[in-house]
Design a protein around this motif. Structure first.
Motif, PDB file in Angstrom:
ATOM      1  N   ILE A 112      26.847 -38.587  59.693  1.00  0.00           N
ATOM      2  CA  ILE A 112      26.650 -40.017  58.534  1.00  0.00           C
ATOM      3  C   ILE A 112      26.249 -39.596  57.523  1.00  0.00           C
ATOM      4  N   THR A 113      26.465 -40.033  56.553  1.00  0.00           N
ATOM      5  CA  THR A 113      25.786 -39.783  55.065  1.00  0.00           C
ATOM      6  C   THR A 113      25.205 -41.047  54.854  1.00  0.00           C
ATOM      7  N   GLU A 114      23.914 -41.198  54.725  1.00  0.00           N
ATOM      8  CA  GLU A 114      22.916 -42.361  54.870  1.00  0.00           C
ATOM      9  C   GLU A 114      22.972 -42.852  53.241  1.00  0.00           C
ATOM     10  N   ASP A 115      22.416 -43.948  52.873  1.00  0.00           N
ATOM     11  CA  ASP A 115      22.404 -44.699  51.428  1.00  0.00           C
ATOM     12  C   ASP A 115      20.898 -43.976  50.835  1.00  0.00           C
ATOM     13  N   ARG A 171      17.313 -38.376  51.111  1.00  0.00           N
ATOM     14  CA  ARG A 171      16.831 -37.389  51.909  1.00  0.00           C
ATOM     15  C   ARG A 171      16.749 -38.073  53.193  1.00  0.00           C
ATOM     16  N   ILE A 172      16.722 -37.278  54.427  1.00  0.00           N
ATOM     17  CA  ILE A 172      16.515 -37.561  55.862  1.00  0.00           C
ATOM     18  C   ILE A 172      15.549 -36.838  56.362  1.00  0.00           C
ATOM     19  N   GLU A 173      14.391 -37.443  56.773  1.00  0.00           N
ATOM     20  CA  GLU A 173      13.352 -36.464  57.358  1.00  0.00           C
ATOM     21  C   GLU A 173      13.917 -35.592  58.718  1.00  0.00           C
ATOM     22  N   GLY A 175      21.087 -37.280  53.954  1.00  0.00           N
ATOM     23  CA  GLY A 175      21.154 -38.212  52.898  1.00  0.00           C
ATOM     24  C   GLY A 175      22.253 -37.589  51.674  1.00  0.00           C
ATOM     25  N   PHE A 176      22.296 -38.672  50.788  1.00  0.00           N
ATOM     26  CA  PHE A 176      23.603 -38.575  50.009  1.00  0.00           C
ATOM     27  C   PHE A 176      23.179 -37.316  48.984  1.00  0.00           C
ATOM     28  N   MET A 177      22.084 -36.758  48.946  1.00  0.00           N
ATOM     29  CA  MET A 177      21.948 -35.886  48.019  1.00  0.00           C
ATOM     30  C   MET A 177      21.576 -34.386  48.725  1.00  0.00           C
ATOM     31  N   ARG A 189      22.893 -25.327  61.140  1.00  0.00           N
ATOM     32  CA  ARG A 189      21.189 -25.457  61.227  1.00  0.00           C
ATOM     33  C   ARG A 189      20.867 -26.775  61.835  1.00  0.00           C
ATOM     34  N   ALA A 190      21.662 -27.705  61.665  1.00  0.00           N
ATOM     35  CA  ALA A 190      21.241 -29.093  62.521  1.00  0.00           C
ATOM     36  C   ALA A 190      21.267 -29.025  64.022  1.00  0.00           C
TER      37      ALA A 190
END
Length: 117
Positions: free
Chosen positions: A6-9, A12-14, A36-38, A45-46
């Motif tokens: 999922i790409t969030e709005d 960045r995502i922690e 995150g979208f950026m 890696r995830a």
């Protein structure tokens, strides 16, 4: 395992929020990875920090099944044929999901179909 990316709005995502694992039924798991979208998506890696039933995740023991649609322009009423052709051409030249997500090419099976637009 069923994987959803999922790409969030948010930009960045922690790291603590990036991966969530949920047991389903009959030995299936749902894994959700958020970006995150950026951010650049980097599935290996995830996944390297994921554990299921106390076992680590080995990329080289995994097969990814991806969908691939081939768009075909038609002369049916609706969008102009030249626009459909241009859109189909742009779609063919877009980055492939395995490159975008950094999945090793030898671990991917692509299932495709033609879609008339």
């Amino acid at each position: 395992m069923l994987l959803t990316v999922i790409t969030e709005d948010r930009p960045r995502i922690e790291d603590a929020e990036r991966v969530s694992v949920e047991p389903l039924r009959d030995g299936f798991w749902r894994l959700v990875i958020r970006y995150g979208f950026m951010e650049d998506a980097d599935l290996p890696r995830a996944l390297e920090g994921c554990t299921l039933d106390g076992k680590g995740f080995n990329m080289m023991d995994t097969t990814f099944f991806l969908s691939r649609e081939a768009l075909v322009a038609t002369r049916r009423p609706g969008m102009a044929f030249w626009r459909e052709s241009l859109f189909a051409w742009m779609t063919r030249n877009a980055a492939r999901p395995l490159v975008y997500f950094r999945i090793p090419a030898g671990r991917v099976v692509e299932l495709g179909m033609q879609v008339e637009i």
